[in-house]
Design an enzyme around this catalytic site. Structure first.
Site, PDB file in Angstrom:
ATOM      1  CB  ALA A 176      -0.922  -0.006   1.223  1.00 42.45           C
ATOM      2  N   GLY A 232       9.543  -0.095  19.532  1.00 43.41           N
ATOM      3  CA  GLY A 232      10.964   0.158  19.282  1.00 43.41           C
ATOM      4  C   GLY A 232      11.154   0.894  17.964  1.00 43.41           C
ATOM      5  CG  ASP A 272       3.329  -8.676  21.112  1.00 44.52           C
ATOM      6  OD1 ASP A 272       3.123  -9.817  20.667  1.00 44.52           O
ATOM      7  OD2 ASP A 272       4.380  -8.362  21.704  1.00 44.52           O
ATOM      8  N   GLY A 294       3.214 -12.444  23.367  1.00 40.24           N
ATOM      9  CA  GLY A 294       2.803 -11.193  24.018  1.00 40.24           C
ATOM     10  C   GLY A 294       3.838 -10.897  25.078  1.00 40.24           C
ATOM     11  N   GLY A 342     -12.324 -20.807  24.109  1.00 38.32           N
ATOM     12  CA  GLY A 342     -13.079 -21.396  25.225  1.00 38.32           C
ATOM     13  C   GLY A 342     -12.216 -21.761  26.424  1.00 38.32           C
ATOM     14  CD  GLU A 384       6.755 -14.001  24.675  1.00 37.70           C
ATOM     15  OE1 GLU A 384       5.906 -13.542  23.889  1.00 37.70           O
ATOM     16  OE2 GLU A 384       7.954 -13.984  24.445  1.00 37.70           O
ATOM     17  NE  ARG A 424       7.595 -12.526  14.849  1.00 37.02           N
ATOM     18  CZ  ARG A 424       8.681 -12.446  15.613  1.00 37.02           C
ATOM     19  NH1 ARG A 424       8.562 -12.271  16.917  1.00 37.02           N
ATOM     20  NH2 ARG A 424       9.864 -12.533  15.088  1.00 37.02           N
TER      21      ARG A 424
HETATM   22  O1  F6P Z   1       6.725  -8.345  19.493  1.00 32.90           O
HETATM   23  C1  F6P Z   1       6.236  -9.478  18.897  1.00 32.90           C
HETATM   24  C2  F6P Z   1       6.815 -10.714  19.521  1.00 32.90           C
HETATM   25  O2  F6P Z   1       6.362 -11.791  18.757  1.00 32.90           O
HETATM   26  C3  F6P Z   1       6.505 -10.896  21.000  1.00 32.90           C
HETATM   27  O3  F6P Z   1       5.225 -11.421  21.239  1.00 32.90           O
HETATM   28  C4  F6P Z   1       7.609 -11.824  21.395  1.00 32.90           C
HETATM   29  O4  F6P Z   1       7.891 -11.731  22.758  1.00 32.90           O
HETATM   30  C5  F6P Z   1       8.775 -11.329  20.583  1.00 32.90           C
HETATM   31  O5  F6P Z   1       8.227 -10.711  19.448  1.00 32.90           O
HETATM   32  C6  F6P Z   1       9.745 -12.396  20.176  1.00 32.90           C
HETATM   33  O6  F6P Z   1      10.786 -11.786  19.491  1.00 32.90           O
HETATM   34  P1  F6P Z   1      11.958 -12.566  18.771  1.00 32.90           P
HETATM   35  O7  F6P Z   1      11.388 -13.228  17.569  1.00 32.90           O
HETATM   36  O8  F6P Z   1      12.942 -11.508  18.437  1.00 32.90           O
HETATM   37  O9  F6P Z   1      12.462 -13.565  19.760  1.00 32.90           O
END
Ligand code: F6P
Length: 322
Positions: free
Chosen positions: A22, A104, A128, A171, A186, A222, A255
């Site tokens: 986009a 970041g 996240d 997360g 659930g 996490e 991811r």
């Molecule tokens: O920020 C997204 C994320 O997937 C978090 O949920 C997770 O803690 C982190 O990135 C993991 O990062 P990396 O792939 O650098 O270990």
């Protein structure tokens, strides 16, 4: 502004490609030259920058990951690194940046603008959903669907064996994925850093006379402050030595994968608006969608504010799982 560059930085998220597409197509539309920077700020420092055209981003909307690749650049955190990055931008005549990523990424763009005056717009790309200034981040919807799909599968085997599963979802500092995936999957209990005493609650729940089920699913973020899924399962097993407990950590599977249509649409809207905003003179702002409308949030606010989980969903889960 006649030359804009786009980069993806931090953890990748499904929908980043739709956002890149986009950005590029909007630049073409507005008659602006567009460049892609590889590996986020690291590629900027290493002058890994290429000119893109409308066709460079053909056939990528449906893919997870990022065609520009991404990195968490340590060098960009140093003044020397940022100086090199600025010199490379000058060499290419690039006057503005679209930075796709999380907190970041926004922080890097903000510092860079302060030091060198390069205007940036941010696009919220992280699974996240922990960014202020947008209801949802790019990649979050897909990640939840991936997590729920996995939870459904684990539920089959949990039920067959009468087991208790503790499923850890991503997360780093937030429970958005855990809450949504737990609710949609659930789960009887959800552990998130934004709320306390979940362990006590599930122990009470387990001891309640009404409980008839023989298997359970608990979802743990996490970033949970009471510990990781393994720690919580261990504590649970000590209290209930006769239960058959298992832990599954979903990890990076969340991811990847094809972005959902919601993520593609969100990413496309945000990417195009980031370019338009830059051309209209905006700078140092994150683009988001709030209540279905495009919203711009200064980086400073997006970085400083913590987005809380939806309390109504937290309450709802207690009501419908007890
Ligand atoms: O920020 C997204 C994320 O997937 C978090 O949920 C997770 O803690 C982190 O990135 C993991 O990062 P990396 O792939 O650098 O270990």
């Amino acid at each position: 502004m006649k030359r804009i560059a786009v980069l993806t930085s931090g953890g990748d998220a499904p929908g980043m490609n739709a956002c890149i597409r986009a950005v590029v197509r909007a630049c073409v539309h507005f008659d602006v030259e567009v460049f892609g920077i590889s590996r986020g700020y690291q590629g900027l420092i290493e002058n890994d920058i290429k000119q893109l055209s409308a066709s460079s981003v053909a056939n990528i909307i449906q893919y997870g990951g990022t065609v520009l690749k991404t990195a968490r650049s340590k060098d960009f955190m140093t003044p020397e690194g940022r100086k090199m990055a600025f010199e490379n931008l000058q060499k290419q005549g690039i006057e503005g940046l679209v930075c796709i990523g999380g907190n970041g990424t926004y922080t890097g763009a903000m510092i860079f603008e302060k030091e060198y005056g390069i205007p940036s717009m941010g696009c919220p790309g992280t699974i996240d959903n922990d960014l202020w200034g947008t209801d949802y981040t790019i990649g979050y919807d897909t990640a939840i669907n991936t997590a729920v799909d996995a939870i459904d599968k684990i539920r089959d085997t949990a039920e067959s064996h009468n087991r208790v599963f503790f499923i850890e979802v991503m997360g780093r500092h937030s429970g958005h994925i855990a809450l949504h995936a737990g609710l949609a999957g659930g789960a009887e209990g959800i552990f998130i850093p934004e709320r306390e005493n979940e362990f006590e609650e599930i122990v009470n729940f387990y001891q309640s006379k009404n409980r008839k089920k023989e298997f359970s699913i608990f979802v743990v973020a996490e970033g949970e402050t009471e510990g990781h899924a393994y720690d919580i399962a261990k504590r649970f097993q000590e209290i209930y030595p006769d239960t058959d407990c298992r832990v599954t950590i979903l990890g990076h599977i969340q991811r990847g994968g094809k972005p959902s249509s919601n993520d593609r649409i969100l990413a496309s809207r945000i990417g195009a608006h980031a370019v338009k905003a830059l051309l209209e003179g905006h700078r140092n702002e994150a683009v988001g969608v709030v209540n279905r409308e495009i919203q711009f949030t200064p980086f400073k606010d997006a970085i400083e504010h913590k987005k809380d989980i939806e309390d109504n969903l937290w309450t709802l889960n207690h009501i419908i799982t007890r």
